[in-house]
Design an enzyme around this catalytic site. Structure first.
Site, PDB file in Angstrom:
ATOM      1  N   GLU A 212       0.822  -1.204   0.000  1.00  0.00           N
ATOM      2  CA  GLU A 212       0.000   0.000   0.000  1.00  0.00           C
ATOM      3  C   GLU A 212       0.863   1.263   0.000  1.00  0.00           C
ATOM      4  OE1 GLU A 212      -2.965  -0.354  -0.689  1.00  0.00           O
ATOM      5  OE2 GLU A 212      -3.144  -2.497  -0.271  1.00  0.00           O
TER       6      GLU A 212
ATOM      7  N   HIS B  35       1.527   2.253  -3.580  1.00  0.00           N
ATOM      8  CA  HIS B  35       0.412   3.031  -4.146  1.00  0.00           C
ATOM      9  C   HIS B  35       0.413   4.456  -3.594  1.00  0.00           C
ATOM     10  CE1 HIS B  35      -1.254  -0.450  -6.061  1.00  0.00           C
ATOM     11  NE2 HIS B  35      -1.638  -1.045  -4.937  1.00  0.00           N
TER      12      HIS B  35
END
Length: 452
Positions: A19, A22
């Protein structure tokens, strides 16, 4: 408890890194991140950044995470904030944000492999045990005790083998890639010998201990010395003791621990096991001891067991490289594991490999605990392997995964318009169904491994 903690730490790190990839690229592309979450379910901890307004959250269930970005498809966006919405970004920026998660996992693997290579790790010396009866190695003339010097795929230049783990990695790649492998070895300091292991025709359905038994090399060379004995086991009842070195079973001289294990395992005849006479060395004396192995069923097959750990620790070598070579080798290992993972997935789809290769959270937790108990280095190697798998899995062109979104952007770049919402909805449902099926199979495999 160690298994649970190791599993939570491993999944937490892998999800956070994914994550984070991202998140960082989204911020670099000027997209506002509303929420960064590791884990699902009720929030265990969280805070909000005063400067950016991003909410950071840790959920109770550490089996995933997400980065929620400003997006007109998920709610109203003020006109002034519209340039910071994800959906208005160019295709290249959206693709970069999506691919950043899997790339972050692959980079984590490179870093972990590099650190392990640079600091060094102790691994078993590349001395092989006696090959299993009827195996490819046995047919090639191996008897046990050979030191593996070099290995090469058929037609390539040989490369130095640094440890038994390194040798097994060569064998796994050769078997799964349906390739023969040339092995250069020596025995007790004698001149080098060469032999080709014919693995091209090996029927490989899944990579497990059975694969290495078929090849012949299950473990590194280890003396046939008894370790811990199970209370009330056959070994204890026969009068065997920890530290006994087994020299002969009936009239068969014992080469090493693997040889003894195989003889015990294959001892059932017509559904029964006859008593055996073992010659053992104890405190400088040799004793004949009558042993009655117990008959058990393993994988549907009758096997013999005596209830004892067999084998002394193998000789170890320290495998260490310079910084530049560590990075080079880590890049090569990450690429090899990625390609091997893709090949295995492809073979599972075509039926060439068994779906038993799929593993779920129970197996991952088990390996996390075992690797953690062996030390930080082994845990780092485990993390690197799972990180590669996670990165490759998310790049598959399956809706609901990052690779599926990349396919949408590819369509948009070719067609000049986004995929219609109705089709996106249908594809997401199909992708979710496939993903749930894969998870169900993996969980079934986990439970089957526990029960069988």
């Amino acid at each position: 408890m160690t298994t649970v903690i190791a599993f939570i730490v491993a999944i937490g790190i892998l999800v956070a890194v994914h994550e984070w990839g991202h998140f960082v690229v989204a911020r670099m592309c000027g997209v506002r991140v509303l929420r960064f979450s590791v884990g699902f379910g009720p929030q265990v901890a969280g805070w909000t950044s005063v400067r950016s307004g991003t909410q950071y959250s840790i959920g109770m269930l550490p089996l995933g995470g997400y980065v929620r970005m400003l997006d007109e498809r998920e709610g109203a966006v003020a006109a002034a904030d519209r340039p910071m919405a994800f959906n208005v970004q160019s295709i290249s920026k959206r693709a970069a944000i999506v691919v950043a998660g899997p790339i972050a996992n692959l980079l984590l693997a490179v870093i972990l492999y590099s650190v392990v290579n640079w600091f060094g790790v102790e691994q078993p010396q590349a001395v092989v045990s006696r090959p299993t009866e009827g195996s490819i190695a046995a047919k090639a003339g191996f008897v046990g005790g050979e030191l593996i010097r070099q290995v090469a795929f058929a037609g390539d230049d040989p490369e130095v083998v640094v440890s038994f783990d390194d040798f097994r990695w060569w064998l796994a790649r050769a078997a799964l890639g349906r390739r023969d492998v040339m092995v250069v070895y020596s025995t007790h300091g004698q001149s080098l010998q060469r032999v080709v292991l014919h693995l091209e025709g090996l029927d490989v359905t899944h990579a497990d201990a059975a694969l290495f038994r078929a090849i012949g090399f299950v473990s590194p060379y280890s003396p046939a010395k008894l370790g811990e004995l199970t209370a009330q086991g056959a070994a204890v009842q026969a009068g065997l003791q920890k530290g006994d070195v087994v020299l002969r079973l009936e009239n068969t001289p014992i080469v090493d621990a693997n040889h003894l294990r195989e003889l015990i395992r294959s001892s059932p005849r017509n559904g029964a096991i006859a008593p055996q006479t073992w010659l053992v060395e104890r405190a400088g004396s040799q004793l004949n001891i009558r042993v009655q192995p117990r008959l058990e069923i393993d994988g549907g097959q009758p096997i013999g067991r005596v209830g004892a750990m067999i084998g002394a620790p193998p000789a170890l070598v320290t495998v260490r490289y310079g910084l530049a070579e560590s990075v080079q080798r880590s890049l090569a290992r990450t690429a090899e594991v990625s390609l091997l993972t893709l090949r295995m997935m492809g073979q599972m789809v075509t039926g060439e490999a068994s779906l038993k290769n799929l593993s779920g959270p129970i197996t991952i937790a088990d390996y996390a605990g075992k690797s953690a108990s062996l030390g930080l280095v082994q845990f780092a190697v485990f993390l690197a392997l799972i990180s590669v798998s996670l990165g490759v899995l998310n790049l598959l062109p399956l809706p609901v995964l990052d690779g599926g979104h990349l396919m949408y952007y590819l369509y948009e770049s070719v067609a000049g318009r986004p995929v219609p919402d109705a089709w996106v909805d249908r594809l997401q449902k199909v992708g979710l169904a496939v993903l749930m099926l894969m998870m169900s199979i993996a969980l079934f495999n986990d439970i089957h491994r526990l029960l069988v």
